[in-house]
Design a protein around this motif. Structure first.
Motif, PDB file in Angstrom:
ATOM      1  N   PRO A   1      11.337 -53.546   5.725  1.00 50.44           N
ATOM      2  CA  PRO A   1      11.761 -54.899   5.369  1.00 50.44           C
ATOM      3  C   PRO A   1      12.088 -55.747   6.593  1.00 50.44           C
ATOM      4  N   PRO A   2      12.108 -57.067   6.428  1.00 58.33           N
ATOM      5  CA  PRO A   2      12.499 -57.959   7.527  1.00 58.33           C
ATOM      6  C   PRO A   2      13.949 -57.667   7.963  1.00 58.33           C
ATOM      7  N   PRO A   3      14.316 -58.014   9.187  1.00 54.02           N
ATOM      8  CA  PRO A   3      15.695 -57.792   9.657  1.00 54.02           C
ATOM      9  C   PRO A   3      16.717 -58.420   8.701  1.00 54.02           C
ATOM     10  N   GLY A   4      17.777 -57.661   8.438  1.00 55.75           N
ATOM     11  CA  GLY A   4      18.839 -58.147   7.563  1.00 55.75           C
ATOM     12  C   GLY A   4      18.515 -58.050   6.085  1.00 55.75           C
ATOM     13  N   GLN A   5      17.389 -57.436   5.736  1.00 59.08           N
ATOM     14  CA  GLN A   5      16.955 -57.352   4.340  1.00 59.08           C
ATOM     15  C   GLN A   5      16.721 -55.892   3.943  1.00 59.08           C
ATOM     16  N   ALA A   6      16.446 -55.699   2.669  1.00 55.48           N
ATOM     17  CA  ALA A   6      16.024 -54.414   2.113  1.00 55.48           C
ATOM     18  C   ALA A   6      14.934 -54.714   1.093  1.00 55.48           C
ATOM     19  N   TYR A   7      14.107 -53.729   0.803  1.00 56.14           N
ATOM     20  CA  TYR A   7      13.080 -53.874  -0.228  1.00 56.14           C
ATOM     21  C   TYR A   7      13.468 -53.059  -1.449  1.00 56.14           C
ATOM     22  N   ALA A   8      13.280 -53.656  -2.627  1.00 51.96           N
ATOM     23  CA  ALA A   8      13.390 -52.955  -3.906  1.00 51.96           C
ATOM     24  C   ALA A   8      12.019 -53.046  -4.564  1.00 51.96           C
ATOM     25  N   ILE A   9      11.523 -51.919  -5.042  1.00 48.70           N
ATOM     26  CA  ILE A   9      10.213 -51.862  -5.683  1.00 48.70           C
ATOM     27  C   ILE A   9      10.423 -51.385  -7.116  1.00 48.70           C
TER      28      ILE A   9
ATOM     29  N   ASP B   1      -4.036 -59.748 -24.093  1.00 47.78           N
ATOM     30  CA  ASP B   1      -4.584 -60.995 -23.558  1.00 47.78           C
ATOM     31  C   ASP B   1      -3.630 -62.168 -23.748  1.00 47.78           C
ATOM     32  N   ARG B   2      -2.683 -62.011 -24.656  1.00 48.80           N
ATOM     33  CA  ARG B   2      -1.742 -63.098 -24.945  1.00 48.80           C
ATOM     34  C   ARG B   2      -0.300 -62.618 -24.813  1.00 48.80           C
ATOM     35  N   ALA B   3      -0.028 -61.841 -23.775  1.00 51.11           N
ATOM     36  CA  ALA B   3       1.327 -61.307 -23.576  1.00 51.11           C
ATOM     37  C   ALA B   3       1.750 -61.436 -22.124  1.00 51.11           C
ATOM     38  N   THR B   4       2.995 -61.818 -21.932  1.00 48.21           N
ATOM     39  CA  THR B   4       3.605 -61.963 -20.614  1.00 48.21           C
ATOM     40  C   THR B   4       4.973 -61.288 -20.661  1.00 48.21           C
ATOM     41  N   ILE B   5       5.351 -60.652 -19.557  1.00 46.39           N
ATOM     42  CA  ILE B   5       6.646 -59.989 -19.474  1.00 46.39           C
ATOM     43  C   ILE B   5       7.361 -60.429 -18.203  1.00 46.39           C
ATOM     44  N   GLY B   6       8.669 -60.244 -18.164  1.00 46.66           N
ATOM     45  CA  GLY B   6       9.427 -60.623 -16.978  1.00 46.66           C
ATOM     46  C   GLY B   6      10.711 -59.838 -16.860  1.00 46.66           C
ATOM     47  N   LEU B   7      11.300 -59.924 -15.671  1.00 46.81           N
ATOM     48  CA  LEU B   7      12.600 -59.281 -15.454  1.00 46.81           C
ATOM     49  C   LEU B   7      13.443 -60.129 -14.527  1.00 46.81           C
ATOM     50  N   THR B   8      14.751 -59.901 -14.615  1.00 42.98           N
ATOM     51  CA  THR B   8      15.719 -60.602 -13.775  1.00 42.98           C
ATOM     52  C   THR B   8      16.621 -59.580 -13.102  1.00 42.98           C
ATOM     53  N   VAL B   9      16.842 -59.765 -11.806  1.00 41.67           N
ATOM     54  CA  VAL B   9      17.775 -58.952 -11.026  1.00 41.67           C
ATOM     55  C   VAL B   9      18.946 -59.854 -10.672  1.00 41.67           C
ATOM     56  N   SER B  10      20.158 -59.384 -10.946  1.00 47.78           N
ATOM     57  CA  SER B  10      21.372 -60.150 -10.643  1.00 47.78           C
ATOM     58  C   SER B  10      22.152 -59.482  -9.529  1.00 47.78           C
TER      59      SER B  10
ATOM     60  N   ALA C   1      12.342 -58.569  -1.677  1.00 49.70           N
ATOM     61  CA  ALA C   1      13.135 -58.537  -0.446  1.00 49.70           C
ATOM     62  C   ALA C   1      14.495 -59.145  -0.768  1.00 49.70           C
ATOM     63  N   LEU C   2      15.553 -58.350  -0.574  1.00 53.72           N
ATOM     64  CA  LEU C   2      16.908 -58.779  -0.921  1.00 53.72           C
ATOM     65  C   LEU C   2      17.866 -58.428   0.208  1.00 53.72           C
ATOM     66  N   PRO C   3      18.953 -59.190   0.354  1.00 51.11           N
ATOM     67  CA  PRO C   3      19.982 -58.802   1.310  1.00 51.11           C
ATOM     68  C   PRO C   3      20.639 -57.495   0.850  1.00 51.11           C
ATOM     69  N   PRO C   4      21.208 -56.713   1.758  1.00 51.23           N
ATOM     70  CA  PRO C   4      21.894 -55.493   1.330  1.00 51.23           C
ATOM     71  C   PRO C   4      23.016 -55.827   0.350  1.00 51.23           C
ATOM     72  N   GLY C   5      23.268 -54.909  -0.568  1.00 49.46           N
ATOM     73  CA  GLY C   5      24.350 -55.127  -1.524  1.00 49.46           C
ATOM     74  C   GLY C   5      24.115 -54.426  -2.847  1.00 49.46           C
ATOM     75  N   ASP C   6      24.992 -54.743  -3.797  1.00 54.57           N
ATOM     76  CA  ASP C   6      24.921 -54.172  -5.142  1.00 54.57           C
ATOM     77  C   ASP C   6      24.211 -55.148  -6.066  1.00 54.57           C
ATOM     78  N   TYR C   7      23.306 -54.600  -6.871  1.00 52.60           N
ATOM     79  CA  TYR C   7      22.512 -55.401  -7.802  1.00 52.60           C
ATOM     80  C   TYR C   7      22.400 -54.673  -9.125  1.00 52.60           C
ATOM     81  N   ARG C   8      21.810 -55.362 -10.089  1.00 52.22           N
ATOM     82  CA  ARG C   8      21.465 -54.721 -11.353  1.00 52.22           C
ATOM     83  C   ARG C   8      20.268 -55.444 -11.942  1.00 52.22           C
ATOM     84  N   VAL C   9      19.404 -54.685 -12.590  1.00 54.67           N
ATOM     85  CA  VAL C   9      18.370 -55.311 -13.403  1.00 54.67           C
ATOM     86  C   VAL C   9      19.107 -55.739 -14.658  1.00 54.67           C
TER      87      VAL C   9
ATOM     88  N   GLY D   1      17.700 -52.523   5.744  1.00 56.73           N
ATOM     89  CA  GLY D   1      16.566 -51.832   6.338  1.00 56.73           C
ATOM     90  C   GLY D   1      15.911 -50.770   5.477  1.00 56.73           C
ATOM     91  N   GLU D   2      16.450 -50.511   4.279  1.00 53.38           N
ATOM     92  CA  GLU D   2      15.843 -49.465   3.459  1.00 53.38           C
ATOM     93  C   GLU D   2      14.890 -50.038   2.413  1.00 53.38           C
TER      94      GLU D   2
END
Length: 191
Positions: free
Chosen positions: A30-38, A49-58, A94-102, A135-136
């Motif tokens: 990840p870029p400096p000061g960031q982390a990657y979540a996959i 053909d007619r369906a879309t899905i999404g998610l939110t991380v807080s 790409a997110l700053p380090p910290g605690d999150y939740r889907v 960095g993780e």
């Protein structure tokens, strides 16, 4: 009008997906000061053909830190060679380090009924926590939105398929630095 906007948005997503390997240049550092979540965002619908899905991380304060969507007609998680692909998208955040939740997921689809097509939308509240250190790169597993029968969301670990996608499509040869921490709902939140 709405259909045209969705098609333009889907085209923009396709363009972004085609350059993921170029953007990453063979590395999941990840870029400096960031982390990657996959996370793998996948779905099932009678008419994909007619369906879309999404998610939110807080973030820890409950504010939306990241959102993503996938079209079941244009987005695919390919997996290892010889595996059946999944309808959806492998999402890199790409997110700053910290605690999150889907914190949520949603599905938007069309069902054909006796009196024509019916537009359906279902939102699912989730509380699947995760932590990122600077960095993780962390693999969180799959968020699967089921829209075929009884709409529901399932969390699972699909690392074989998803790591295959990272190798084949994202062109990442070395995945040894990716930490594996699949999402899970806290025991108190499970039905």
């Amino acid at each position: 009008m709405l259909r045209s906007a969705l098609l333009c948005f889907a085209f923009a997503l396709l363009t972004g997906c085609s350059t993921m390997a170029d953007r990453l240049k063979g590395s999941l550092t990840p870029p400096p000061g960031q982390a990657y979540a996959i996370v793998s965002l996948t779905g099932k619908a009678f008419d994909p053909d007619r369906a879309t899905i999404g998610l939110t991380v807080s973030d820890a304060g409950g504010r939306a830190a990241a959102q993503d969507i996938a079209s079941l007609i244009t987005d695919t998680v390919f997996g290892e060679e010889g595996m059946s692909p999944a309808e959806g998208k492998l999402v890199l955040m790409a997110l700053p380090p910290g605690d999150y939740r889907v914190s949520g997921a949603w599905g938007h689809w069309t069902d054909d009924g006796v009196f024509g097509s019916n537009l359906q939308m279902k939102q699912f509240r989730l509380n699947a926590p995760f932590h990122l250190d600077e960095g993780e790169t962390v693999y969180l597993g799959q968020v699967q939105v089921e829209m075929s029968f009884l709409p529901e969301v399932k969390l699972s670990d699909e690392r074989r398929r998803d790591f295959g996608h990272m190798r084949r499509v994202w062109k990442i040869k070395d995945l040894s630095q990716v930490k594996i921490r699949p999402l899970a709902m806290p025991a108190a939140a499970r039905p």
